[in-house]
Enzyme design. Structure first.
Site, PDB file in Angstrom:
ATOM      1  N   THR A 137      60.310  10.811 -53.263  1.00  0.00           N
ATOM      2  CA  THR A 137      60.999  12.070 -52.948  1.00  0.00           C
ATOM      3  C   THR A 137      60.132  13.305 -53.144  1.00  0.00           C
ATOM      4  O   THR A 137      59.246  13.332 -54.010  1.00  0.00           O
ATOM      5  CB  THR A 137      62.245  12.223 -53.862  1.00  0.00           C
ATOM      6  N   GLU A 151      61.062  15.806 -54.588  1.00  0.00           N
ATOM      7  CA  GLU A 151      61.315  16.336 -55.936  1.00  0.00           C
ATOM      8  C   GLU A 151      60.114  16.091 -56.853  1.00  0.00           C
ATOM      9  O   GLU A 151      59.976  16.746 -57.885  1.00  0.00           O
ATOM     10  CB  GLU A 151      62.559  15.686 -56.542  1.00  0.00           C
ATOM     11  N   TYR A 197      65.054  13.384 -63.027  1.00  0.00           N
ATOM     12  CA  TYR A 197      65.056  12.618 -61.775  1.00  0.00           C
ATOM     13  C   TYR A 197      63.652  12.580 -61.161  1.00  0.00           C
ATOM     14  O   TYR A 197      63.135  11.514 -60.806  1.00  0.00           O
ATOM     15  CB  TYR A 197      66.056  13.258 -60.795  1.00  0.00           C
ATOM     16  N   LYS A 203      61.234   9.310 -60.666  1.00  0.00           N
ATOM     17  CA  LYS A 203      60.791   8.922 -59.316  1.00  0.00           C
ATOM     18  C   LYS A 203      59.259   8.885 -59.228  1.00  0.00           C
ATOM     19  O   LYS A 203      58.693   8.069 -58.500  1.00  0.00           O
ATOM     20  CB  LYS A 203      61.360   9.899 -58.279  1.00  0.00           C
TER      21      LYS A 203
HETATM   22  O1  G4F Z   1      71.506  19.401 -52.233  1.00  0.00           O
HETATM   23  P1  G4F Z   1      70.832  19.368 -53.547  1.00  0.00           P
HETATM   24  O2  G4F Z   1      71.633  18.876 -54.691  1.00  0.00           O
HETATM   25  O3  G4F Z   1      69.505  18.545 -53.334  1.00  0.00           O
HETATM   26  P2  G4F Z   1      68.127  18.422 -54.158  1.00  0.00           P
HETATM   27  O4  G4F Z   1      68.299  18.785 -55.581  1.00  0.00           O
HETATM   28  O5  G4F Z   1      67.088  19.182 -53.393  1.00  0.00           O
HETATM   29  O6  G4F Z   1      67.843  16.866 -54.090  1.00  0.00           O
HETATM   30  C1  G4F Z   1      68.046  16.086 -52.915  1.00  0.00           C
HETATM   31  O7  G4F Z   1      66.860  16.022 -52.172  1.00  0.00           O
HETATM   32  C2  G4F Z   1      65.776  15.357 -52.821  1.00  0.00           C
HETATM   33  C3  G4F Z   1      64.605  15.360 -51.866  1.00  0.00           C
HETATM   34  O8  G4F Z   1      63.828  16.502 -52.123  1.00  0.00           O
HETATM   35  C4  G4F Z   1      66.185  13.935 -53.191  1.00  0.00           C
HETATM   36  F1  G4F Z   1      65.195  13.303 -53.834  1.00  0.00           F
HETATM   37  C5  G4F Z   1      67.397  13.979 -54.083  1.00  0.00           C
HETATM   38  O9  G4F Z   1      67.836  12.652 -54.380  1.00  0.00           O
HETATM   39  C6  G4F Z   1      68.506  14.709 -53.340  1.00  0.00           C
HETATM   40  O10 G4F Z   1      68.834  13.959 -52.204  1.00  0.00           O
HETATM   41  O11 G4F Z   1      70.327  20.828 -53.940  1.00  0.00           O
HETATM   42  C7  G4F Z   1      69.499  21.592 -53.088  1.00  0.00           C
HETATM   43  C8  G4F Z   1      69.337  22.991 -53.660  1.00  0.00           C
HETATM   44  C9  G4F Z   1      68.932  23.024 -55.142  1.00  0.00           C
HETATM   45  O12 G4F Z   1      67.904  23.949 -55.295  1.00  0.00           O
HETATM   46  C10 G4F Z   1      70.166  23.517 -55.868  1.00  0.00           C
HETATM   47  O13 G4F Z   1      69.902  24.267 -57.043  1.00  0.00           O
HETATM   48  O14 G4F Z   1      70.603  23.645 -53.594  1.00  0.00           O
HETATM   49  C11 G4F Z   1      70.788  24.393 -54.794  1.00  0.00           C
HETATM   50  N1  G4F Z   1      72.225  24.619 -54.969  1.00  0.00           N
HETATM   51  C12 G4F Z   1      72.828  25.835 -54.999  1.00  0.00           C
HETATM   52  N2  G4F Z   1      74.134  25.691 -55.202  1.00  0.00           N
HETATM   53  C13 G4F Z   1      73.163  23.678 -55.157  1.00  0.00           C
HETATM   54  C14 G4F Z   1      74.382  24.354 -55.307  1.00  0.00           C
HETATM   55  N3  G4F Z   1      73.073  22.325 -55.180  1.00  0.00           N
HETATM   56  C15 G4F Z   1      74.236  21.629 -55.358  1.00  0.00           C
HETATM   57  N4  G4F Z   1      74.153  20.276 -55.352  1.00  0.00           N
HETATM   58  N5  G4F Z   1      75.447  22.251 -55.532  1.00  0.00           N
HETATM   59  C16 G4F Z   1      75.569  23.616 -55.518  1.00  0.00           C
HETATM   60  O15 G4F Z   1      76.678  24.159 -55.673  1.00  0.00           O
END
Ligand code: G4F
Length: 339
Positions: free
Chosen positions: A125, A127, A149, A153
């Site tokens: 990933t 990440e 995480y 990974k």
């Molecule tokens: O959608 P996210 O939770 O994805 P994140 O953390 O980028 O991880 C995903 O992608 C990775 C690949 O780079 C995978 F390895 C991993 O398993 C997963 O699939 O969050 C994306 C962004 C973050 O910066 C977070 O802080 O969105 C921001 N965010 C802002 N508000 C939020 C929120 N994320 C989530 N989940 N929920 C919110 O309310």
């Protein structure tokens, strides 16, 4: 018939990969934990729930992993199972590490000992890049993970490289940047946005609360990314590839694009924790910030360089962010309007 095993078959990528491999004429086996049977809905949405063979599989149980690999003698093994929500990994660092770091090691070691002809794919990933060390991240960019995480990974990624180099296994690591779809879990930000904005549009919710709107990600369409996984295992030997769109956008950009699909023109006010968005025509607030969605350490920006995948695999991301938002909003709006 080529025999493939997909761990995490009930997840977004597992379901799309199963669909893709079935179309290619594969015999598809899927691993699932005993308590995750309620998530069969992704296979049902794709209409393939009766075409795959599900077997009990748990990355936390080395004996179960060893037995599955040894008895199955699979041609291809895709490890897509993981504790994949970055946000939860601070609350469950040990389970996350046992699943995402040790789990893949159990598989690699079982392949080495009892099924060395099996070609292995590890879901790595972006990440792992965390606090980015280069503006565009490629296979050669140094890693700097920012969450339990990401650290777990990175261990699994390094083990995959090490087992390939030490034992000549056909082991590949796909460093995938964020990839989304209607089948994405609701805890991830894109799916949360498309689901909750659809609910607001249908009068079933008042406000969408999010965390850091300034975080930037390189987002693509998951259905296309699983094809890249398969292409890696068709090469003569294992290798590592970045799969990414090569473009980066903020969470706020995705909100705007998803809102447009529902004919909401947004007006923004305030900054950071006080930021709010209103529907321009009615003045109704539909977005606010809740500190609980912020992370202890954020990955501020990710931007992939998928040149190697294009040159060697002929793989390219096709769907831009606006079209991705359209696909996801349409699915969620239709689903919620019928519920
Ligand atoms: O959608 P996210 O939770 O994805 P994140 O953390 O980028 O991880 C995903 O992608 C990775 C690949 O780079 C995978 F390895 C991993 O398993 C997963 O699939 O969050 C994306 C962004 C973050 O910066 C977070 O802080 O969105 C921001 N965010 C802002 N508000 C939020 C929120 N994320 C989530 N989940 N929920 C919110 O309310």
């Amino acid at each position: 018939m080529t025999k493939a095993f997909i761990s995490g078959i009930l997840g977004q990528d597992g379901a799309y990969l199963a669909e893709f491999l079935l179309k290619k004429g594969y015999e598809v086996y899927g691993g699932s934990r005993r308590n995750s049977q309620d998530e069969l809905y992704r296979l049902q949405v794709l209409g393939i729930e009766d075409e795959v063979s599900l077997v009990p599989f748990d990355l936390l149980d080395p004996y179960n992993v060893f037995e599955t690999v040894s008895a199955g003698q699979f041609d291809e093994f895709y490890n897509l199972a993981a504790q994949s929500f970055v946000g939860s990994s601070w609350e469950t660092p040990v389970v996350t590490s046992n699943t995402d770091a040790m789990g893949p090691l159990y598989i690699l070691d079982a392949i080495k000992r009892n099924s060395p002809h099996t070609k292995f794919y590890q879901a790595s990933t972006s990440e792992m890049f965390g606090l980015i060390q280069e503006p565009r991240q490629s296979e050669r960019t140094p890693f700097y993970p920012r969450s339990p995480y990401g650290v777990a990974k990175l261990f699994a990624h390094s083990m995959t490289v090490n087992y390939r180099e030490s034992y000549g296994l056909h082991a590949s690591s796909g460093i995938l940047f964020n990839h989304e779809s209607p089948l994405r879990g609701v805890q991830f930000v894109t799916k949360k946005i498309t689901t909750q904005l659809s609910e607001i549009s249908l009068g079933k919710r008042d406000i969408l609360f999010l965390g850091n709107l300034d975080a930037k990600r390189d987002w693509g369409y998951a259905k296309e990314y699983v094809e890249g996984m398969w292409q890696m295992l068709q090469l003569k030997s294992g290798d590592d590839f970045v799969l990414a769109s090569g473009k980066t956008s903020s969470v706020r950009d995705f909100v705007i694009k998803a809102a447009e699909c529902l004919d909401f023109e947004l007006e923004w006010e305030g900054e950071q924790l006080n930021e709010k968005a209103y529907i321009k025509s009615t003045g109704k607030q539909i977005l606010g910030i809740d500190e609980k969605f912020y992370r202890p350490a954020e990955v501020d920006i990710l931007l992939g360089n998928p040149t190697k995948a294009k040159d060697i695999l002929g793989w390219e991301s096709q769907t831009d962010l606006a079209d991705l938002a359209k696909i996801m909003v349409k699915f969620d709006y239709d689903r919620i309007s019928k519920s």
